[in-house]
Design a protein around this motif. Structure first.
Motif, PDB file in Angstrom:
ATOM      1  N   PRO A  10      39.200  -8.742 -17.511  1.00  0.00           N
ATOM      2  CA  PRO A  10      38.619  -9.558 -16.459  1.00  0.00           C
ATOM      3  C   PRO A  10      37.512 -10.423 -17.026  1.00  0.00           C
ATOM      4  CG  PRO A  10      37.800  -7.301 -16.335  1.00  0.00           C
ATOM      5  CD  PRO A  10      38.861  -7.325 -17.398  1.00  0.00           C
ATOM      6  N   GLN A  11      37.226 -11.529 -16.356  1.00  0.00           N
ATOM      7  CA  GLN A  11      36.227 -12.466 -16.850  1.00  0.00           C
ATOM      8  C   GLN A  11      34.829 -11.846 -16.893  1.00  0.00           C
ATOM      9  OE1 GLN A  11      36.699 -15.637 -18.094  1.00  0.00           O
ATOM     10  NE2 GLN A  11      38.827 -14.959 -18.059  1.00  0.00           N
ATOM     11  N   ASN A  12      34.544 -10.922 -15.978  1.00  0.00           N
ATOM     12  CA  ASN A  12      33.198 -10.362 -15.920  1.00  0.00           C
ATOM     13  C   ASN A  12      33.036  -9.083 -16.730  1.00  0.00           C
ATOM     14  OD1 ASN A  12      34.784  -8.788 -14.317  1.00  0.00           O
ATOM     15  ND2 ASN A  12      33.415  -8.762 -12.544  1.00  0.00           N
ATOM     16  N   GLY A  13      33.994  -8.768 -17.582  1.00  0.00           N
ATOM     17  CA  GLY A  13      33.874  -7.594 -18.441  1.00  0.00           C
ATOM     18  C   GLY A  13      34.395  -6.332 -17.779  1.00  0.00           C
ATOM     19  N   LEU A  14      34.421  -5.258 -18.543  1.00  0.00           N
ATOM     20  CA  LEU A  14      34.932  -3.972 -18.076  1.00  0.00           C
ATOM     21  C   LEU A  14      33.775  -3.021 -17.794  1.00  0.00           C
ATOM     22  CD1 LEU A  14      37.716  -3.953 -20.724  1.00  0.00           C
ATOM     23  CD2 LEU A  14      38.191  -3.692 -18.288  1.00  0.00           C
ATOM     24  N   LEU A  66      38.437   0.293 -27.798  1.00  0.00           N
ATOM     25  CA  LEU A  66      36.994   0.520 -27.873  1.00  0.00           C
ATOM     26  C   LEU A  66      36.428   0.310 -29.279  1.00  0.00           C
ATOM     27  CD1 LEU A  66      36.923   1.456 -24.895  1.00  0.00           C
ATOM     28  CD2 LEU A  66      35.184   3.090 -25.640  1.00  0.00           C
ATOM     29  N   LEU A  67      37.293   0.254 -30.280  1.00  0.00           N
ATOM     30  CA  LEU A  67      36.822  -0.076 -31.624  1.00  0.00           C
ATOM     31  C   LEU A  67      36.562  -1.569 -31.764  1.00  0.00           C
ATOM     32  CD1 LEU A  67      39.063   2.223 -33.869  1.00  0.00           C
ATOM     33  CD2 LEU A  67      36.840   2.704 -32.818  1.00  0.00           C
ATOM     34  N   ARG A  68      36.878  -2.337 -30.709  1.00  0.00           N
ATOM     35  CA  ARG A  68      36.640  -3.780 -30.722  1.00  0.00           C
ATOM     36  C   ARG A  68      35.631  -4.204 -29.662  1.00  0.00           C
ATOM     37  NH1 ARG A  68      42.303  -3.629 -30.042  1.00  0.00           N
ATOM     38  NH2 ARG A  68      42.239  -5.033 -28.236  1.00  0.00           N
ATOM     39  N   VAL A  69      34.928  -3.237 -29.076  1.00  0.00           N
ATOM     40  CA  VAL A  69      34.060  -3.509 -27.930  1.00  0.00           C
ATOM     41  C   VAL A  69      32.654  -3.922 -28.365  1.00  0.00           C
ATOM     42  CG1 VAL A  69      32.755  -2.251 -26.147  1.00  0.00           C
ATOM     43  CG2 VAL A  69      35.234  -2.189 -26.139  1.00  0.00           C
ATOM     44  N   PHE A  70      32.050  -4.838 -27.620  1.00  0.00           N
ATOM     45  CA  PHE A  70      30.610  -5.081 -27.664  1.00  0.00           C
ATOM     46  C   PHE A  70      30.107  -5.062 -26.224  1.00  0.00           C
ATOM     47  CE2 PHE A  70      32.589  -9.167 -27.162  1.00  0.00           C
ATOM     48  CZ  PHE A  70      31.729  -9.947 -26.419  1.00  0.00           C
ATOM     49  N   GLN A  72      27.323  -6.183 -23.019  1.00  0.00           N
ATOM     50  CA  GLN A  72      26.420  -7.169 -22.436  1.00  0.00           C
ATOM     51  C   GLN A  72      26.007  -6.703 -21.043  1.00  0.00           C
ATOM     52  OE1 GLN A  72      28.634 -10.874 -22.601  1.00  0.00           O
ATOM     53  NE2 GLN A  72      28.015 -11.274 -24.703  1.00  0.00           N
ATOM     54  N   GLU A  73      24.937  -7.286 -20.539  1.00  0.00           N
ATOM     55  CA  GLU A  73      24.489  -6.935 -19.196  1.00  0.00           C
ATOM     56  C   GLU A  73      24.958  -7.969 -18.188  1.00  0.00           C
ATOM     57  OE1 GLU A  73      20.434  -5.989 -18.537  1.00  0.00           O
ATOM     58  OE2 GLU A  73      20.426  -4.300 -19.939  1.00  0.00           O
ATOM     59  N   LEU A  74      25.374  -7.477 -17.022  1.00  0.00           N
ATOM     60  CA  LEU A  74      25.781  -8.340 -15.920  1.00  0.00           C
ATOM     61  C   LEU A  74      25.054  -7.836 -14.675  1.00  0.00           C
ATOM     62  CD1 LEU A  74      27.717 -10.679 -15.085  1.00  0.00           C
ATOM     63  CD2 LEU A  74      29.359  -8.896 -14.424  1.00  0.00           C
ATOM     64  N   ASP A  75      24.119  -8.643 -14.184  1.00  0.00           N
ATOM     65  CA  ASP A  75      23.297  -8.244 -13.029  1.00  0.00           C
ATOM     66  C   ASP A  75      22.583  -6.921 -13.294  1.00  0.00           C
ATOM     67  OD1 ASP A  75      24.154 -10.503 -11.613  1.00  0.00           O
ATOM     68  OD2 ASP A  75      25.909  -9.432 -10.825  1.00  0.00           O
ATOM     69  N   GLY A  76      22.082  -6.770 -14.536  1.00  0.00           N
ATOM     70  CA  GLY A  76      21.322  -5.585 -14.893  1.00  0.00           C
ATOM     71  C   GLY A  76      22.145  -4.362 -15.243  1.00  0.00           C
ATOM     72  N   VAL A  77      23.472  -4.471 -15.217  1.00  0.00           N
ATOM     73  CA  VAL A  77      24.361  -3.340 -15.511  1.00  0.00           C
ATOM     74  C   VAL A  77      25.168  -3.658 -16.765  1.00  0.00           C
ATOM     75  CG1 VAL A  77      26.269  -1.921 -14.673  1.00  0.00           C
ATOM     76  CG2 VAL A  77      24.510  -2.726 -13.073  1.00  0.00           C
ATOM     77  N   PRO A  78      25.238  -2.735 -17.743  1.00  0.00           N
ATOM     78  CA  PRO A  78      26.015  -3.016 -18.951  1.00  0.00           C
ATOM     79  C   PRO A  78      27.517  -3.045 -18.676  1.00  0.00           C
ATOM     80  CG  PRO A  78      25.266  -0.742 -18.969  1.00  0.00           C
ATOM     81  CD  PRO A  78      24.598  -1.404 -17.795  1.00  0.00           C
ATOM     82  N   VAL A  79      28.189  -4.006 -19.286  1.00  0.00           N
ATOM     83  CA  VAL A  79      29.650  -4.080 -19.216  1.00  0.00           C
ATOM     84  C   VAL A  79      30.189  -4.148 -20.639  1.00  0.00           C
ATOM     85  CG1 VAL A  79      29.698  -5.207 -16.958  1.00  0.00           C
ATOM     86  CG2 VAL A  79      29.620  -6.602 -19.042  1.00  0.00           C
ATOM     87  N   GLN A  80      31.472  -3.832 -20.766  1.00  0.00           N
ATOM     88  CA  GLN A  80      32.124  -3.854 -22.071  1.00  0.00           C
ATOM     89  C   GLN A  80      33.023  -5.088 -22.168  1.00  0.00           C
ATOM     90  OE1 GLN A  80      33.300   0.315 -23.331  1.00  0.00           O
ATOM     91  NE2 GLN A  80      33.435   0.566 -21.117  1.00  0.00           N
ATOM     92  N   ARG A  81      32.938  -5.730 -23.294  1.00  0.00           N
ATOM     93  CA  ARG A  81      33.849  -6.845 -23.574  1.00  0.00           C
ATOM     94  C   ARG A  81      34.606  -6.517 -24.860  1.00  0.00           C
ATOM     95  NH1 ARG A  81      32.674 -10.926 -20.086  1.00  0.00           N
ATOM     96  NH2 ARG A  81      30.560 -11.016 -19.224  1.00  0.00           N
ATOM     97  N   VAL A  82      35.879  -6.777 -24.863  1.00  0.00           N
ATOM     98  CA  VAL A  82      36.735  -6.413 -25.988  1.00  0.00           C
ATOM     99  C   VAL A  82      37.122  -7.661 -26.767  1.00  0.00           C
ATOM    100  CG1 VAL A  82      38.846  -5.251 -26.714  1.00  0.00           C
ATOM    101  CG2 VAL A  82      37.641  -4.478 -24.657  1.00  0.00           C
ATOM    102  N   HIS A  83      36.805  -7.680 -28.060  1.00  0.00           N
ATOM    103  CA  HIS A  83      37.253  -8.773 -28.917  1.00  0.00           C
ATOM    104  C   HIS A  83      38.777  -8.794 -28.924  1.00  0.00           C
ATOM    105  CE1 HIS A  83      33.365  -9.838 -30.698  1.00  0.00           C
ATOM    106  NE2 HIS A  83      33.113  -8.549 -30.842  1.00  0.00           N
ATOM    107  N   GLN A  84      39.357  -9.954 -28.709  1.00  0.00           N
ATOM    108  CA  GLN A  84      40.819 -10.056 -28.714  1.00  0.00           C
ATOM    109  C   GLN A  84      41.391  -9.857 -30.117  1.00  0.00           C
ATOM    110  OE1 GLN A  84      43.044 -10.522 -25.801  1.00  0.00           O
ATOM    111  NE2 GLN A  84      41.120  -9.490 -25.349  1.00  0.00           N
ATOM    112  N   SER A  85      40.625 -10.239 -31.126  1.00  0.00           N
ATOM    113  CA  SER A  85      41.039  -9.957 -32.503  1.00  0.00           C
ATOM    114  C   SER A  85      39.983  -9.036 -33.103  1.00  0.00           C
ATOM    115  CB  SER A  85      41.144 -11.247 -33.318  1.00  0.00           C
ATOM    116  OG  SER A  85      39.910 -11.946 -33.299  1.00  0.00           O
TER     117      SER A  85
END
Length: 471
Positions: A10-14, A66-70, A72-85
């Protein structure tokens, strides 16, 4: 292509789990510290093809999101974003033979304490150390926000499978599942807000209501505002074969597991040093509430609390019986997320310099996560821990866990062989103090094995002088 590779983002992260959120908060408070890093460094025995190793690690990252995750915060809550490569961190350092020993010693002291930049990079770092361009040592550092012990064993198991396949020119066959770590996050949230989760929360609030959050364990130093929060020092305790055999006989006669026996002795040690009959000890559970989570890399592990009660001067068999009963009941409620429980207890772990819990007891059986017919880890006659990677062997020379517990006992079981590690906060304890604590733990084991039926108050460690010095 398998279920682990096909991930729609999703655009807003996991979403993140409650455990991940707690670790993120601690990270944001002290990003310069390496809190909850775990480092393994091995000596390589046999030959490694560096190019194939890099390809295997790349394939591994492709397989486990999860080995590709970094983060970020969204509205004060951490979300996970996965590098596609895959964005694999793989460094290669060449060491000179004349100072190889000192260079490795320096590396294992420094590498675990190098912080990750969780906002921009993956929380897994490989380092290959070569000598005259020949692979000599392999290091893996991970952050707990992405990985736990079970996940680490999955990572190394799959690396072994992939490397072997690439060497033999075959297609790697890896365990797959329709589930993702993010399914676990959703289930955890649903559980915590529905009937079972609310009932478990009620149990913990009622059970812990009469227990102090902190007790006075004698220390060499008190923490200050400038004290480091995270640390990873430990000593190893060695039990001779004669004592091991005596304990095994007692365990059998009590019809308990070694886990219960050693946990009871650890509680007794704390009682002897503090004079307190009632206190809390944390112990981890796997947290993988569904079978489908068994082959997923992620931060599943959950801490739950055991309320130690040594009131009434029980005999050791009575103490063991009580410990077994408490653990049996607590395990029925062990899936309630520990960080959420801390919030409900109104304990601000992030802002406080005091650890909660102060004490942790853990029992690890790493081979239980892999094929029992082909165990990955074994111990030789020299008591060295060896990892079987098929084409080569890895001999463990360092394992460092950077956490914020005052005192913990970690027992590793491999093929009925036990290794005991007493980990401590060096901001509180001098090394010689912990060595003394370790000797006292071994003395308790010996005295109990010789005469298990006497009241625990008769098991004296002659601590009067020691406690006076520490005070």
């Amino acid at each position: 292509m398998n279920a682990n590779d096909d991930l729609t983002l999703p655009q807003n992260g996991l979403p993140t789990s409650y455990g991940q959120r707690a670790l993120w908060l601690l990270y944001r408070m002290v990003p310069e510290e390496a809190g909850y890093n775990v480092n393994y460094t091995w000596k390589i025995e046999g030959s490694i093809d560096v190019n194939i190793l890099q390809k295997a690690i790349h394939h591994l990252s492709n397989h486990h999101p999860l080995l590709r995750v970094f983060y970020q915060e969204l509205d004060g809550v951490p979300v996970q974003r996965v590098h596609q490569s895959p964005k694999t961190q793989f460094d290669q350092l060449d060491l000179q033979p004349e100072n190889l020993s000192s260079a490795i010693e320096a590396f294992v002291k420094q590498e675990p304490y190098k912080p990750f930049r969780l906002e921009s990079e993956t929380s897994l770092r490989w380092t290959l150390l070569t000598c005259n361009d020949v692979p000599a040592f392999l290091s893996l550092t991970t952050h707990h926000i992405t990985s736990d012990l079970w996940s680490h064993m999955i990572t190394m198991r799959d690396l072994r499978t992939i490397y072997h396949a690439l060497v033999t020119g075959t297609e790697p066959v890896l365990q797959t599942t329709e589930k993702q770590y993010f399914d676990f996050v959703t289930c955890q949230k649903d559980y915590s807000t529905h009937e079972k989760g609310l009932a478990d929360l009620k149990y913990w609030k009622e059970t812990l209501s009469d227990y102090p959050r902190q007790i006075e364990f004698p220390v060499d130093h008190h923490t200050t505002a400038s004290s480091k929060r995270f640390h990873g020092d430990h000593i190893e305790l060695r039990i001779d074969k004669a004592l091991t055999d005596k304990i095994a006989s007692l365990v059998k006669s009590y019809r308990i597991t070694p886990y219960i026996f050693y946990f009871a002795v650890f509680q007794l040690l704390i009682n002897k040093y503090t004079g307190e009959d009632k206190f809390l000890v944390g112990t981890p559970s796997g947290g993988r509430t569904q079978k489908d989570y068994g082959d997923i890399v992620g931060y599943f592990v959950n801490l739950f609390l055991i309320n130690a009660d040594l009131s009434g001067d029980p005999s050791f068999p009575e103490l063991v019986k009580g410990v077994r009963s408490v653990i049996k009941e607590s395990r029925k409620h062990q899936n309630y997320p520990f960080p959420l429980l801390v919030d409900h207890l109104k304990l601000n772990r992030a802002a406080s310099k005091n650890s909660f819990p102060q004490f942790v007891f853990s029992w690890e059986s790493p081979n239980s996560f892999t094929d029992r017919k082909d165990p990955m880890i074994s111990y030789g006659d020299d008591e060295k821990e060896c990892w079987n990677m098929k084409e080569f062997q890895l001999q463990l020379i360092n394992k460092t866990i950077v956490d914020d517990v005052d005192l913990s006992l970690r027992i590793i079981e491999v093929n009925n062989y036990l290794r005991l590690f007493l980990a401590f906060n060096p901001e509180l304890f001098e090394l010689q103090t912990i060595e003394r604590v370790g000797r006292h733990f071994l003395k308790l084991l010996s005295d109990i094995a010789d005469d298990p039926d006497r009241p625990v108050s008769d098991l004296s460690l002659h601590l009067e002088e020691v406690l006076q010095i520490l005070e």
